[in-house]
Design an enzyme around this catalytic site. Structure first.
Site, short mmCIF file in Angstrom:
data_model
loop_
_atom_site.label_atom_id
_atom_site.label_comp_id
_atom_site.label_asym_id
_atom_site.label_seq_id
_atom_site.Cartn_x
_atom_site.Cartn_y
_atom_site.Cartn_z
N CYS A 139 43.60 65.79 -12.21
CA CYS A 139 43.95 64.38 -12.32
C CYS A 139 42.85 63.52 -11.69
O CYS A 139 42.77 62.33 -11.93
CB CYS A 139 45.32 64.09 -11.73
SG CYS A 139 45.48 64.65 -10.07
N GLU B 101 53.03 61.50 -8.78
CA GLU B 101 51.58 61.64 -8.86
C GLU B 101 51.24 61.87 -10.32
O GLU B 101 51.51 62.94 -10.87
CB GLU B 101 51.10 62.86 -8.04
CG GLU B 101 51.18 62.70 -6.55
CD GLU B 101 50.37 61.53 -6.02
OE1 GLU B 101 49.45 61.07 -6.71
OE2 GLU B 101 50.70 61.07 -4.92
C1 UN1 Z 1 45.29 67.38 -9.30
O1 UN1 Z 1 44.48 67.47 -10.20
O2 UN1 Z 1 46.52 67.24 -9.55
O3 UN1 Z 1 40.93 66.21 -5.32
C2 UN1 Z 1 44.95 67.46 -7.87
C3 UN1 Z 1 40.96 67.20 -6.04
C4 UN1 Z 1 41.90 68.33 -5.73
C5 UN1 Z 1 43.29 67.99 -6.13
C6 UN1 Z 1 43.50 67.68 -7.57
N1 UN1 Z 1 41.86 68.61 -4.32
O4 UN1 Z 1 40.23 67.28 -7.01
#
Ligand code: UN1
Length: 503
Positions: free
Chosen positions: A291, A257
């Site tokens: 992310c 990821e």
């Molecule tokens: C991440 O930034 O690695 O969808 C995950 C989202 C969160 C997860 C982010 N539930 O913004």
């Protein structure tokens, strides 16, 4: 006043263990400070060695031989209990999370809730972990395909979601009968420590989970360990490529990821109030360090697009930046000072390249800001689709505004990046929304909602296309694909010689 410094130990299979001191190493520990207050040392953590890892692997191997044969509904009971314990400790865990990441306390509570939801979801899977039953070409013969655990899983996680992301990996891995070794980021090591501690409080048998601290170098030892059969990483594209290469050479299962360069498309028929709220939350929630953060606003030129940018800038200027422990804080610090310098570099280069700074663009100083890594929520407009700021992940509170003429150009620009995690469109036209959902090159699509907020504690698969990953998914039943291997069992009850084909 003298601070009492907590020196953390690795938790190897349920036993707190001092790291072996590496010969020639000047310091066997790294230090972790609060990003909102650099005077606050949160703890010292061991820089683990090969010896520590070998010890954890030895314990994990023994535990696997017991855990893999424990019925899955029984394994699930540990997750149910862990969910309960997490719920009871929600406030305490949220505070730890805020202290180590800087994120506002309301967001920290949301992240802990996601841990609870993830545990509950995968505990439910303990009564399913379905396989497939197929039809044989022959009489009196059955074919069943079952899922079985793989072994020791090495979980390497990032600092921005140090509770939720490890739980996305730990829960499906454990419920399907694997054992885990977690290496949290050195920039947010405490939440993972509590996670593992609570799994043992919930009754996890000794050896099934370990947490070992360390830097990237130690992560590499995990990836290369021949007895660790699965690697799951949440991290950068750069690290992901290195890990994938090593796993490829060793034919090791690998789930990645990685980054994102997510965008909201705003069309001229969008509900502007919803859009304003969505862009603010998507771009500046978690200080832009998700992310999934919205780092591009691709806006159709219209009679309201310029005034909307002004309104957005005014709202961004009003966001309350500060220490996340204050209930009223909306935007916390960024994780480290050097990360803040990187963010600032992106802003400087964008304005040099001809983009227009609409608001922000500065490190915050004075009063409480001097002790932390605070950066103003920043909006930069007139960004051209091929500029660095339009294509490269910043991972900070910086929004690039890219004007376009229509929805077709908007979709093209949205897809014009190496990443493919989360794309969103605001429109009232269902035909255009569905066209965009179909055309977006991303693992996640939102319609009339920002790019963040994926429900990984539910049935929703989480993951990206293109350089965001390698096609694996976290969240939902798809996550089980990373942690299980298929076995097809043929049962012939005909008691006759029969052949599928005459060769
Ligand atoms: C991440 O930034 O690695 O969808 C995950 C989202 C969160 C997860 C982010 N539930 O913004």
């Amino acid at each position: 006043m003298q601070q009492t410094i907590t020196t953390f130990k690795n938790n190897i299979g349920g036993t707190l263990t001092d790291s072996s001191v590496r010969a020639g190493s000047p310091s066997p520990y790294f230090e972790k400070y609060n990003p909102a207050d650099k005077n606050e040392l949160l703890g010292k953590f061991p820089k683990s060695s090969q010896k520590d890892l070998d010890e954890a692997v030895k314990e994990a191997k023994k535990a696997f031989e017991i855990w893999r044969y424990t019925p899955a509904p029984k394994r699930a009971e540990v997750l149910y209990k862990a969910a309960e314990i997490t719920r009871d400790q929600k406030e305490e865990l949220s505070k730890i999370l805020t202290k180590e990441t800087g994120k506002p306390i309301v967001e920290a509570r949301g992240e802990i809730q996601e841990v609870i939801d993830t545990y509950l979801f995968f505990a439910g899977e303990g009564r399913r972990i379905y396989g497939l039953t197929g039809q044989s070409e022959l009489r009196d013969k059955s074919i069943i395909t079952i899922r079985q655990p793989i072994g020791i899983c090495g979980l390497i996680t990032a600092w921005n979601f140090p509770s939720a992301v490890p739980s996305w990996k730990i829960a499906p891995a454990l419920v399907s009968g694997n054992v885990v070794i977690l290496k949290p980021s050195k920039d947010a090591p405490m939440s993972g420590y509590k996670l593992v501690e609570n799994l043992y409080k919930a009754g996890l048998p000794k050896g099934c989970a370990s947490i070992l601290f360390g830097t990237g170098e130690f992560g590499d030892l995990i990836v290369r360990h021949p007895d660790i059969k699965v690697i799951s990483l949440t991290g950068s594209v750069e690290v992901g490529k290195q890990i994938y290469e090593t796993c490829g050479k060793m034919l090791k299962k690998c789930a990645l990821e990685l980054g994102g360069k997510n965008a909201i498309i705003a069309l001229k028929d969008a509900n502007q109030d919803l859009l304003l709220d969505g862009v603010l939350w998507g771009a500046f929630g978690t200080t832009g360090q998700r992310c999934t953060s919205t780092s591009r606003l691709i806006i159709q030129k219209s009679d309201w697009s310029d005034t909307f940018i002004e309104k957005l800038a005014n709202a961004a200027k009003k966001l309350k930046v500060g220490n996340g422990l204050n209930e009223s804080t909306q935007v916390g610090p960024v994780i480290t000072d050097s990360h803040r310098n990187n963010i600032h570099g992106f802003v400087e280069r964008a304005t040099k390249a001809g983009a227009k700074l609409i608001c922000g663009g500065n490190k915050l100083t004075g009063k409480e800001f001097d002790n932390g890594n605070f950066y103003e929520p920043t909006i930069i407009s007139n960004v051209k689709a091929d500029m660095e700021l339009a294509c490269t992940e910043v991972f900070g509170p910086v929004l690039a505004v890219i004007p376009v003429k229509d929805e077709l150009e908007a979709i093209k620009v949205a897809n014009n990046v190496e990443y493919g995690l989360s794309l969103s469109i605001y429109t009232k036209d269902i035909n255009i929304a569905m066209k965009a959902a179909n055309e977006f090159e991303s693992g996640i699509v939102y319609i009339n909602a920002p790019t963040i907020g994926a429900e990984c504690g539910g049935a929703a698969a989480f993951g990206g296309w293109k350089n965001t990953g390698n096609g694996t998914r976290e969240g939902g039943v798809m996550a089980l694909d990373t942690y299980t291997q298929y076995k097809t069992v043929y049962i012939d009850y005909s008691n006759k010689l029969q052949r599928a084909q005459i060769d």
